[in-house]
Design a protein around this motif. Structure first.
Motif, PDB file in Angstrom:
ATOM      1  N   LYS A  74      90.169  13.357  25.292  1.00  0.00           N
ATOM      2  CA  LYS A  74      91.479  13.145  25.923  1.00  0.00           C
ATOM      3  C   LYS A  74      92.095  14.473  26.350  1.00  0.00           C
ATOM      4  CE  LYS A  74      92.971  10.670  22.406  1.00  0.00           C
ATOM      5  NZ  LYS A  74      91.705  10.427  21.689  1.00  0.00           N
ATOM      6  N   ARG A  75      91.913  15.500  25.521  1.00  0.00           N
ATOM      7  CA  ARG A  75      92.431  16.827  25.879  1.00  0.00           C
ATOM      8  C   ARG A  75      91.697  17.380  27.095  1.00  0.00           C
ATOM      9  NH1 ARG A  75      92.649  21.036  21.074  1.00  0.00           N
ATOM     10  NH2 ARG A  75      94.030  19.355  20.345  1.00  0.00           N
ATOM     11  N   LEU A  76      90.374  17.195  27.135  1.00  0.00           N
ATOM     12  CA  LEU A  76      89.601  17.655  28.285  1.00  0.00           C
ATOM     13  C   LEU A  76      90.027  16.926  29.558  1.00  0.00           C
ATOM     14  CD1 LEU A  76      85.977  17.862  26.804  1.00  0.00           C
ATOM     15  CD2 LEU A  76      87.468  19.771  27.426  1.00  0.00           C
ATOM     16  N   LEU A 120      85.789   6.830  27.431  1.00  0.00           N
ATOM     17  CA  LEU A 120      87.059   6.516  26.766  1.00  0.00           C
ATOM     18  C   LEU A 120      87.390   5.035  26.895  1.00  0.00           C
ATOM     19  CD1 LEU A 120      89.308   9.586  27.708  1.00  0.00           C
ATOM     20  CD2 LEU A 120      88.616   8.898  25.406  1.00  0.00           C
ATOM     21  N   LEU A 121      87.119   4.476  28.069  1.00  0.00           N
ATOM     22  CA  LEU A 121      87.359   3.048  28.264  1.00  0.00           C
ATOM     23  C   LEU A 121      86.467   2.209  27.360  1.00  0.00           C
ATOM     24  CD1 LEU A 121      87.855   2.585  32.113  1.00  0.00           C
ATOM     25  CD2 LEU A 121      89.338   1.674  30.327  1.00  0.00           C
ATOM     26  N   THR A 184      97.302   7.495  20.382  1.00  0.00           N
ATOM     27  CA  THR A 184      96.089   6.974  19.748  1.00  0.00           C
ATOM     28  C   THR A 184      95.180   8.089  19.259  1.00  0.00           C
ATOM     29  OG1 THR A 184      94.918   6.943  21.873  1.00  0.00           O
ATOM     30  CG2 THR A 184      96.142   4.972  21.259  1.00  0.00           C
ATOM     31  N   LYS A 185      95.719   9.284  19.200  1.00  0.00           N
ATOM     32  CA  LYS A 185      94.890  10.444  18.872  1.00  0.00           C
ATOM     33  C   LYS A 185      94.237  10.333  17.500  1.00  0.00           C
ATOM     34  CE  LYS A 185      94.990  15.482  18.731  1.00  0.00           C
ATOM     35  NZ  LYS A 185      95.793  16.688  18.957  1.00  0.00           N
ATOM     36  N   THR A 186      95.000   9.911  16.512  1.00  0.00           N
ATOM     37  CA  THR A 186      94.453   9.864  15.158  1.00  0.00           C
ATOM     38  C   THR A 186      93.404   8.777  14.997  1.00  0.00           C
ATOM     39  OG1 THR A 186      96.273   8.415  14.503  1.00  0.00           O
ATOM     40  CG2 THR A 186      96.560  10.778  14.136  1.00  0.00           C
ATOM     41  N   GLU A 187      93.452   7.758  15.870  1.00  0.00           N
ATOM     42  CA  GLU A 187      92.510   6.657  15.745  1.00  0.00           C
ATOM     43  C   GLU A 187      91.183   6.957  16.406  1.00  0.00           C
ATOM     44  OE1 GLU A 187      94.092   2.905  16.886  1.00  0.00           O
ATOM     45  OE2 GLU A 187      96.055   3.353  16.104  1.00  0.00           O
ATOM     46  N   SER A 188      91.117   8.016  17.166  1.00  0.00           N
ATOM     47  CA  SER A 188      89.890   8.316  17.888  1.00  0.00           C
ATOM     48  C   SER A 188      88.997   9.282  17.134  1.00  0.00           C
ATOM     49  CB  SER A 188      90.223   8.895  19.269  1.00  0.00           C
ATOM     50  OG  SER A 188      90.907  10.118  19.120  1.00  0.00           O
ATOM     51  N   ARG A 189      89.372   9.623  15.916  1.00  0.00           N
ATOM     52  CA  ARG A 189      88.540  10.536  15.130  1.00  0.00           C
ATOM     53  C   ARG A 189      87.208   9.886  14.820  1.00  0.00           C
ATOM     54  NH1 ARG A 189      91.009  15.376  15.735  1.00  0.00           N
ATOM     55  NH2 ARG A 189      93.180  15.314  15.061  1.00  0.00           N
TER      56      ARG A 189
END
Length: 394
Positions: A74-76, A120-121, A184-189
């Motif tokens: 997501k950052r990229l 990501l999708l 949703t950042k924490t859920e993508s770990r």
């Protein structure tokens, strides 16, 4: 990012549409664009420009895939969107064709990061085949819409100003993704389980072998179908006396047929991917030969319909074959994009070797020969994935 975040998926779908729409914009009319904006009438410049643009995507795609192993996707994606928007602004300020070309290459280096949208999708949904079907349908609709919009935008007094709007849309995408995906950042770990060194080396060797086989399949497919595009409208006008509108409609017809194939793509099953692909690939081959050998406009149109319908199923099957490998496939998708763009790069360059007359049907026959080689390669490439799926099921 789990399936409980439909807003995030909608945001990514919007980004997919805008990405394809802005990328295809002006592409059918670049010779007219350079003539009108910079006074460049040499078609060789346009050919070199498109060649370098495609080459930059071939080089940049695997780099973004590799970076996604090190940095959060997501950052990229946000970095790529911001860089794309700023590059578009510099393109709008270009005063020479050389400046425009340089900033175009810089833009594509950033815009190649948009390939991260697809992984990501897929990570955001439980039903990956539905996402795959929607992605291809949305991309084809965006491409068709951009081609239609280009015919109007090229008539503007200052077509270069359109890049201000394109850059603004890219920055808008960055803001949307920043607002939606940050939640949703924490859920993508990804929690990784340690793997023994010997097992890891063996897996990497198998993955590389599979990746190369699938890469050859992707390359030959896109090389074949792209062979018929550069001189397509010239051929239809000479062979059938079609108008600009009719030729444009025939050119875009396969994109619209993707919508008709959408229900089939959503019903694809992992254990049947190879069989579905081989049948669809054979129909793509038949449809291309039908276009090259047809004597009537109606028969040619029927060939275009079959071509678009079964090509969409082929592309969806290939994607599903790769993404069955799980999250690791997201890193490898960049390489698949490079093989795809390599086919898109080399096919237009190869067309003059097949025909000296733009009205010739030879590109269709050449594409048929390439597809005849492609199908056995696809059978071998998908066999391993089919066996893997059955083993998991057992």
């Amino acid at each position: 990012m789990g399936s409980s975040h439909p807003i995030a998926r909608i945001a990514l779908y919007i980004c997919v549409f805008l990405f394809v729409f802005t990328e295809v914009l002006f592409s059918p009319f670049y010779p007219q664009f350079f003539q009108k904006v910079f006074g460049v009438s040499d078609l060789q410049f346009t050919g070199n420009y498109l060649f370098l643009c495609r080459l930059s995507v071939v080089a940049a795609s695997p780099v973004w895939g590799w970076l996604s192993k090190k940095v959060d996707r997501k950052r990229l994606l946000l970095i790529g969107q911001a860089g794309t928007g700023l590059s578009c602004g510099m393109m709008a300020l270009a005063v020479t064709e050389t400046q425009f070309a340089v900033w175009s290459l810089i833009l594509l280096l950033f815009k190649s990061s948009y390939l991260l949208l697809y992984p990501l999708l897929l990570e955001s949904a439980m039903d990956q085949k539905k996402v795959t079907a929607n992605y291809h349908a949305l991309a084809q609709c965006a491409a068709a819409g951009a081609a239609l919009a280009s015919s109007w935008l090229i008539q503007l007094k200052d077509p270069l100003s359109v890049f201000w709007w394109i850059g603004g849309l890219d920055l808008l995408q960055a803001l949307i993704c920043m607002a939606v995906l940050s939640k949703t950042k924490t859920e993508s770990r990804i929690h990784k389980t340690p793997i023994p060194a010997s097992a890891s080396a063996a897996r990497k060797s198998r993955d590389l072998y599979f990746l190369m086989k699938l890469g050859i399949t992707v390359f030959t497919l896109h090389f074949a179908v792209t062979l018929i595009r550069p001189l397509f409208t010239v051929y239809t006008e000479a062979e059938y006396g079609s108008s600009y509108v009719e030729s444009s409609f025939l050119f875009l017809l396969p994109s619209f047929m993707t919508l008709a194939a959408l229900p089939v793509m959503k019903k694809l099953k992992s254990e049947n991917l190879r069989n579905v692909y081989m049948i669809s690939g054979a129909m793509v081959l038949i449809s291309i030969l039908l276009q090259g050998g047809s004597s009537t406009f109606v028969l040619f149109t029927a060939g275009r319909c079959l071509f678009g319908f079964f090509l969409a199923i082929c592309l969806a099957s290939l994607d599903m074959s790769l993404f069955q490998k799980g999250k690791e496939a997201g890193h490898q998708y960049g390489w698949m994009c490079s093989f795809q763009n390599l086919g898109l790069l080399l096919a237009p360059v190869s067309v003059p070797a097949f025909t000296e007359n733009g009205a010739s049907s030879v590109p269709f026959w050449a594409a048929g020969v390439v597809l005849a080689v492609h199908l056995p390669a696809a059978f071998v490439a998908l066999r391993r994935n089919s066996s893997l799926t059955k083993a998991k099921a057992a």
